[in-house]
Design a protein around this motif. Structure first.
Motif, PDB file in Angstrom:
ATOM      1  N   ARG A  14     -10.805  41.347 -58.670  1.00  0.00           N
ATOM      2  CA  ARG A  14     -10.143  41.959 -57.503  1.00  0.00           C
ATOM      3  C   ARG A  14     -10.192  43.475 -57.599  1.00  0.00           C
ATOM      4  NH1 ARG A  14      -5.524  44.306 -57.024  1.00  0.00           N
ATOM      5  NH2 ARG A  14      -4.629  43.475 -58.954  1.00  0.00           N
ATOM      6  N   LYS A  15      -9.865  43.996 -58.773  1.00  0.00           N
ATOM      7  CA  LYS A  15      -9.866  45.447 -58.953  1.00  0.00           C
ATOM      8  C   LYS A  15     -11.266  46.032 -58.843  1.00  0.00           C
ATOM      9  CE  LYS A  15      -5.633  45.830 -61.645  1.00  0.00           C
ATOM     10  NZ  LYS A  15      -5.047  46.194 -62.953  1.00  0.00           N
ATOM     11  N   GLY A  25      -4.337  38.648 -50.636  1.00  0.00           N
ATOM     12  CA  GLY A  25      -3.433  37.594 -50.205  1.00  0.00           C
ATOM     13  C   GLY A  25      -3.477  37.363 -48.713  1.00  0.00           C
ATOM     14  N   GLN A  26      -3.526  38.452 -47.960  1.00  0.00           N
ATOM     15  CA  GLN A  26      -3.583  38.335 -46.498  1.00  0.00           C
ATOM     16  C   GLN A  26      -4.881  37.642 -46.075  1.00  0.00           C
ATOM     17  OE1 GLN A  26      -3.485  42.082 -44.448  1.00  0.00           O
ATOM     18  NE2 GLN A  26      -2.852  41.136 -42.517  1.00  0.00           N
ATOM     19  N   GLN A  27      -5.967  38.001 -46.718  1.00  0.00           N
ATOM     20  CA  GLN A  27      -7.266  37.409 -46.413  1.00  0.00           C
ATOM     21  C   GLN A  27      -7.269  35.897 -46.665  1.00  0.00           C
ATOM     22  OE1 GLN A  27     -10.412  39.335 -48.634  1.00  0.00           O
ATOM     23  NE2 GLN A  27     -11.751  37.580 -48.464  1.00  0.00           N
ATOM     24  N   LEU A  28      -6.523  35.468 -47.690  1.00  0.00           N
ATOM     25  CA  LEU A  28      -6.531  34.059 -48.087  1.00  0.00           C
ATOM     26  C   LEU A  28      -5.303  33.272 -47.634  1.00  0.00           C
ATOM     27  CD1 LEU A  28      -7.875  34.512 -51.714  1.00  0.00           C
ATOM     28  CD2 LEU A  28      -9.149  33.804 -49.680  1.00  0.00           C
ATOM     29  N   GLY A  29      -4.359  33.933 -46.985  1.00  0.00           N
ATOM     30  CA  GLY A  29      -3.146  33.256 -46.561  1.00  0.00           C
ATOM     31  C   GLY A  29      -2.193  32.980 -47.714  1.00  0.00           C
ATOM     32  N   MET A  30      -2.218  33.851 -48.717  1.00  0.00           N
ATOM     33  CA  MET A  30      -1.312  33.742 -49.869  1.00  0.00           C
ATOM     34  C   MET A  30      -0.445  34.988 -49.911  1.00  0.00           C
ATOM     35  SD  MET A  30      -3.751  32.535 -52.995  1.00  0.00           S
ATOM     36  CE  MET A  30      -5.153  31.478 -52.676  1.00  0.00           C
ATOM     37  N   SER A  31       0.705  34.859 -50.529  1.00  0.00           N
ATOM     38  CA  SER A  31       1.564  36.034 -50.646  1.00  0.00           C
ATOM     39  C   SER A  31       1.089  36.929 -51.788  1.00  0.00           C
ATOM     40  CB  SER A  31       3.013  35.604 -50.910  1.00  0.00           C
ATOM     41  OG  SER A  31       3.135  35.065 -52.212  1.00  0.00           O
ATOM     42  N   SER A  53     -10.178  29.122 -53.843  1.00  0.00           N
ATOM     43  CA  SER A  53     -10.191  30.121 -52.772  1.00  0.00           C
ATOM     44  C   SER A  53     -10.305  31.528 -53.336  1.00  0.00           C
ATOM     45  CB  SER A  53      -8.920  30.025 -51.922  1.00  0.00           C
ATOM     46  OG  SER A  53      -8.878  28.828 -51.222  1.00  0.00           O
ATOM     47  N   LEU A  54      -9.531  31.802 -54.384  1.00  0.00           N
ATOM     48  CA  LEU A  54      -9.598  33.117 -55.024  1.00  0.00           C
ATOM     49  C   LEU A  54     -10.983  33.364 -55.603  1.00  0.00           C
ATOM     50  CD1 LEU A  54      -6.121  33.112 -56.754  1.00  0.00           C
ATOM     51  CD2 LEU A  54      -6.922  34.852 -55.143  1.00  0.00           C
ATOM     52  N   CYS A  55     -11.522  32.375 -56.281  1.00  0.00           N
ATOM     53  CA  CYS A  55     -12.859  32.522 -56.866  1.00  0.00           C
ATOM     54  C   CYS A  55     -13.910  32.784 -55.790  1.00  0.00           C
ATOM     55  CB  CYS A  55     -13.220  31.274 -57.671  1.00  0.00           C
ATOM     56  SG  CYS A  55     -12.317  31.126 -59.219  1.00  0.00           S
ATOM     57  N   ALA A  56     -13.858  32.028 -54.727  1.00  0.00           N
ATOM     58  CA  ALA A  56     -14.838  32.204 -53.651  1.00  0.00           C
ATOM     59  C   ALA A  56     -14.735  33.597 -53.043  1.00  0.00           C
ATOM     60  CB  ALA A  56     -14.643  31.139 -52.580  1.00  0.00           C
TER      61      ALA A  56
END
Length: 83
Positions: A14-15, A25-31, A53-56
């Motif tokens: 991510r960094k 989070g917004q992109q994936l619908g997670m907080s 989802s995070l990995c993708a």
């Protein structure tokens, strides 16, 4: 690999893409708190769909393999690079 290491890989990816926890989070619908908990290893359980989802989104691949008693050469080289 344990949940802490998965979280560390997610955080580094991510960094490197210059994404904030909030924007990912917004992109994936997670907080943002969920992303933070996963990255810091403070979430006791992570749903596989969230991890995938995070990995993708971060260009990572989750791989399942047989557990070996001895580390492979690839694992040893990765550990050496991290040190």
């Amino acid at each position: 690999m344990d949940l802490d290491k998965i979280g560390q890989h997610i955080c580094l990816a991510r960094k490197s893409r210059k994404l904030s926890q909030a924007s990912l989070g917004q992109q994936l619908g997670m907080s943002r708190a969920t992303i933070s908990g996963i990255e810091n290893g403070t979430v006791p359980e992570i749903g596989i769909r969230k991890v995938l989802s995070l990995c993708a989104a971060l260009g990572l691949e989750l791989v399942a393999q047989e557990k070996t008693r001895r580390p492979t050469l690839q694992q040893l080289l990765k550990e050496q690079q991290r040190a």
